[in-house]
Scaffold this motif. Structure first.
Motif, mmCIF file in Angstrom:
data_model
loop_
_atom_site.group_PDB
_atom_site.id
_atom_site.type_symbol
_atom_site.label_atom_id
_atom_site.label_comp_id
_atom_site.label_asym_id
_atom_site.label_seq_id
_atom_site.Cartn_x
_atom_site.Cartn_y
_atom_site.Cartn_z
ATOM 1 N N LYS A 114 14.964 -9.132 -1.989
ATOM 2 C CA LYS A 114 16.049 -8.165 -2.177
ATOM 3 C C LYS A 114 15.558 -6.946 -2.971
ATOM 4 N N LEU A 115 14.747 -7.169 -3.988
ATOM 5 C CA LEU A 115 14.234 -6.059 -4.787
ATOM 6 C C LEU A 115 13.253 -5.206 -3.988
ATOM 7 N N ALA A 116 12.508 -5.807 -3.083
ATOM 8 C CA ALA A 116 11.602 -5.035 -2.227
ATOM 9 C C ALA A 116 12.405 -4.139 -1.290
ATOM 10 N N GLU A 117 13.533 -4.644 -0.792
ATOM 11 C CA GLU A 117 14.401 -3.827 0.060
ATOM 12 C C GLU A 117 14.950 -2.624 -0.692
ATOM 13 N N LEU A 118 15.146 -2.764 -1.982
ATOM 14 C CA LEU A 118 15.638 -1.661 -2.810
ATOM 15 C C LEU A 118 14.524 -0.693 -3.204
ATOM 16 N N GLY A 119 13.275 -1.053 -2.898
ATOM 17 C CA GLY A 119 12.148 -0.195 -3.218
ATOM 18 C C GLY A 119 11.532 -0.458 -4.580
ATOM 19 N N TYR A 120 11.923 -1.542 -5.242
ATOM 20 C CA TYR A 120 11.393 -1.854 -6.565
ATOM 21 C C TYR A 120 10.028 -2.522 -6.491
ATOM 22 N N PHE A 121 9.721 -3.140 -5.356
ATOM 23 C CA PHE A 121 8.439 -3.777 -5.131
ATOM 24 C C PHE A 121 7.930 -3.402 -3.750
ATOM 25 N N VAL A 122 6.629 -3.450 -3.583
ATOM 26 C CA VAL A 122 5.999 -3.236 -2.290
ATOM 27 C C VAL A 122 5.037 -4.393 -2.058
ATOM 28 N N LYS A 123 4.997 -4.886 -0.829
ATOM 29 C CA LYS A 123 4.111 -6.002 -0.520
ATOM 30 C C LYS A 123 2.711 -5.455 -0.268
ATOM 31 N N GLU A 124 1.744 -5.986 -0.999
ATOM 32 C CA GLU A 124 0.340 -5.587 -0.869
ATOM 33 C C GLU A 124 -0.535 -6.824 -0.967
ATOM 34 N N ARG A 125 -1.783 -6.637 -0.628
ATOM 35 C CA ARG A 125 -2.735 -7.760 -0.697
ATOM 36 C C ARG A 125 -3.406 -7.790 -2.070
ATOM 37 N N HIS A 126 -3.177 -8.861 -2.808
ATOM 38 C CA HIS A 126 -3.819 -9.094 -4.098
ATOM 39 C C HIS A 126 -5.225 -9.630 -3.822
ATOM 40 N N PRO A 127 -6.230 -9.181 -4.595
ATOM 41 C CA PRO A 127 -7.598 -9.611 -4.323
ATOM 42 C C PRO A 127 -7.815 -11.125 -4.394
ATOM 43 N N ALA A 128 -7.076 -11.818 -5.227
ATOM 44 C CA ALA A 128 -7.282 -13.260 -5.381
ATOM 45 C C ALA A 128 -6.163 -14.112 -4.787
ATOM 46 N N TYR A 129 -4.948 -13.592 -4.733
ATOM 47 C CA TYR A 129 -3.797 -14.414 -4.362
ATOM 48 C C TYR A 129 -3.210 -14.093 -2.991
ATOM 49 N N GLY A 130 -3.795 -13.161 -2.252
ATOM 50 C CA GLY A 130 -3.251 -12.818 -0.936
ATOM 51 C C GLY A 130 -2.046 -11.901 -1.060
ATOM 52 N N ASN A 131 -1.154 -11.999 -0.092
ATOM 53 C CA ASN A 131 0.013 -11.117 -0.083
ATOM 54 C C ASN A 131 0.932 -11.412 -1.258
ATOM 55 N N GLN A 132 1.162 -10.391 -2.054
ATOM 56 C CA GLN A 132 2.036 -10.479 -3.222
ATOM 57 C C GLN A 132 2.827 -9.189 -3.311
ATOM 58 N N PHE A 133 3.740 -9.137 -4.253
ATOM 59 C CA PHE A 133 4.513 -7.925 -4.489
ATOM 60 C C PHE A 133 3.976 -7.203 -5.711
ATOM 61 N N ARG A 134 3.919 -5.887 -5.620
ATOM 62 C CA ARG A 134 3.503 -5.052 -6.744
ATOM 63 C C ARG A 134 4.674 -4.135 -7.095
ATOM 64 N N ILE A 135 4.929 -4.004 -8.381
ATOM 65 C CA ILE A 135 6.041 -3.165 -8.838
ATOM 66 C C ILE A 135 5.742 -1.697 -8.510
#
Length: 64
Positions: A29-50
């Motif tokens: 829900k927060l990603a839909e509001l633009g508070y997070f974006v899904k990106e690839r973390h170097p160690a953990y794979g797809n994660q959300f970044r603020i």
């Protein structure tokens, strides 16, 4: 927003690089509001970044 979604913003803001290493389901829900974006973390794979919008929402919530 539910409690976990509210906790997600300061949690991510306090981590190096702004990575939110919590359950992705709780931030959809927060990603839909633009508070997070899904990106690839170097160690953990797809994660959300603020995003800047997420940091602004956190600052607004903390100033109340």
């Amino acid at each position: 927003m539910n409690k976990r979604e509210i906790e997600a913003l300061p949690d991510a803001a306090g981590r190096p690089g702004g990575w939110g290493l919590f359950k992705q389901k709780s931030t959809a829900k927060l990603a839909e509001l633009g508070y997070f974006v899904k990106e690839r973390h170097p160690a953990y794979g797809n994660q959300f970044r603020i995003t800047d919008a997420g940091r602004a929402a956190l600052a607004a919530a903390e100033s109340k």
